[in-house]
Design a protein around this motif. Structure first.
Motif, PDB file in Angstrom:
ATOM      1  N   UNK A  10      37.593 169.277   8.412  1.00  0.00           N
ATOM      2  CA  UNK A  10      38.714 168.662   9.117  1.00  0.00           C
ATOM      3  C   UNK A  10      40.032 169.351   8.765  1.00  0.00           C
ATOM      4  N   UNK A  11      40.185 169.695   7.498  1.00  0.00           N
ATOM      5  CA  UNK A  11      41.416 170.367   7.058  1.00  0.00           C
ATOM      6  C   UNK A  11      41.543 171.733   7.715  1.00  0.00           C
ATOM      7  N   UNK A  12      40.440 172.502   7.761  1.00  0.00           N
ATOM      8  CA  UNK A  12      40.478 173.817   8.370  1.00  0.00           C
ATOM      9  C   UNK A  12      40.792 173.725   9.870  1.00  0.00           C
ATOM     10  N   UNK A  13      40.242 172.720  10.522  1.00  0.00           N
ATOM     11  CA  UNK A  13      40.501 172.538  11.945  1.00  0.00           C
ATOM     12  C   UNK A  13      41.959 172.189  12.198  1.00  0.00           C
ATOM     13  N   UNK A  14      42.515 171.363  11.308  1.00  0.00           N
ATOM     14  CA  UNK A  14      43.919 170.971  11.485  1.00  0.00           C
ATOM     15  C   UNK A  14      44.857 172.156  11.246  1.00  0.00           C
TER      16      UNK A  14
END
Length: 344
Positions: free
Chosen positions: A338-342
């Motif tokens: 999720x962090x990488x996508x954000x």
């Protein structure tokens, strides 16, 4: 004979009565030596009365055998009681009576300590004695436990999935959930990604009561958002193609509001019977970007005509613009994904 720290007048009934009988016998036998007798002043019934004072003669024999001499009118303090020399008179048997009075006082103190110790007091004393005896071992054990806990806590990692089983595998609800994970529809839904919503003109905030789950936040607008300038219109027109090229569309027929508005302008400008919304608000604009003074009334009239909820206005000015896209991660994906996508 009022004892300090005791609810009763005496340590026990027998000891008190025998003491009173002995004093009565002494008064009858030695009435001429009343001035030399030990005078005991009992405390009044009022709570503020100071402790009793026992007056003795010149010489007092201490427990260890040493003698302490005091002059007339002076005194000594022992165990919160004052021993005073009343008149300095001397007589036969006076030293013995003085020694007996002090011994009786010390005996009463010891009896009070033993007989009037409460149950909770004994428990706390035992606890203190135990901890004090093994204090260094307890200190070493505490330091070791702190080090072990710190090492273990530093090795903890974030969960790789939000699929937390709160019920045992034998539970019917848990069985149904596990069977549902094997369905083809569930697998296709996860592989298809999730919807990502991008909002222009809104500031992320939580104005509700953080201690009250029923308290909701209010919408906080971004006053700096202004889409009517030609530069902002061009950026919004180019934003969606770049977004869809990387993440893809959630639906094949979906169009961003700014691109759909641009297509509507092209159709209305070439139509022989343009709509009233176009003729009254757009001033013949053929495509986006449109002049700044035309943008707000024109795009607002288009959103009302087409029932588009992606454009929200207040006071005749566009305040919020919504764009939908596809995301490759799910809401319950690992935190790092999720962090990488954000960030991307």
């Amino acid at each position: 004979w009022l004892m300090e720290g005791s609810r009763n007048c005496c340590v026990n009934f027998d000891w008190c009565c025998r003491k009173k009988e002995e004093d009565g016998a002494k008064e009858e036998d030695g009435a001429s030596q009343d001035d030399d007798d030990v005078i005991v002043q009992a405390a009044d019934s009022a709570p503020s009365t100071p402790p009793a004072e026992i007056f003795i003669g010149e010489t007092v024999l201490i427990e260890d055998g040493a003698n302490a001499s005091i002059s007339k009118g002076d005194g000594i303090q022992e165990n919160n009681r004052s021993y005073h020399n009343v008149d300095g008179d001397e007589g036969p048997g006076k030293k013995g009576r003085d020694q007996a009075a002090l011994a009786a006082s010390l005996e009463r103190q010891e009896l009070i300590k033993v007989e009037h110790k409460s149950y909770i007091h004994r428990i706390l004393d035992g606890y203190y004695n135990f901890v004090h005896k093994f204090r260094w071992f307890v200190l070493a054990a505490s330091i070791a436990a702190f080090v072990v806990c710190a090492i273990f806590a530093s090795s903890l990692t974030l969960p790789t999935s939000s699929e937390v089983a709160l019920l045992p595998d034998s539970n019917s609800y848990q069985k149904a959930w596990l069977w549902g994970e094997e369905l083809l529809s569930r697998k296709l839904l996860k592989e298809g990604g999730t919807q990502a919503t991008i909002l222009w003109g809104v500031t992320p905030a939580d104005t509700g009561d953080h201690l009250d789950p029923d308290s909701w936040t209010t919408l906080v607008l971004d006053d700096a958002f202004d889409a009517k300038s030609e530069e902002a219109q061009r950026y919004l027109l180019d934003f969606c193609p770049r977004l869809f090229a990387e993440f893809g569309k959630l639906k094949e027929d979906y169009e961003c509001p700014m691109n759909a508005f641009d297509q509507w302008l092209k159709e209305q400008s070439t139509s022989e019977t343009p709509s009233a919304a176009y003729t009254q608000n757009c001033k013949g604009a053929s495509a986006a970007p449109v002049p700044s003074d035309v943008f707000d009334p024109c795009i607002i009239s288009w959103s009302k005509l087409t029932d588009t909820t992606a454009i929200l206005q207040r006071g005749g000015r566009v305040k919020i613009m919504e764009i939908e896209s596809k995301s490759d991660v799910l809401y319950d994906s690992p935190f790092q994904d999720l962090k990488d996508e954000w960030i991307s």
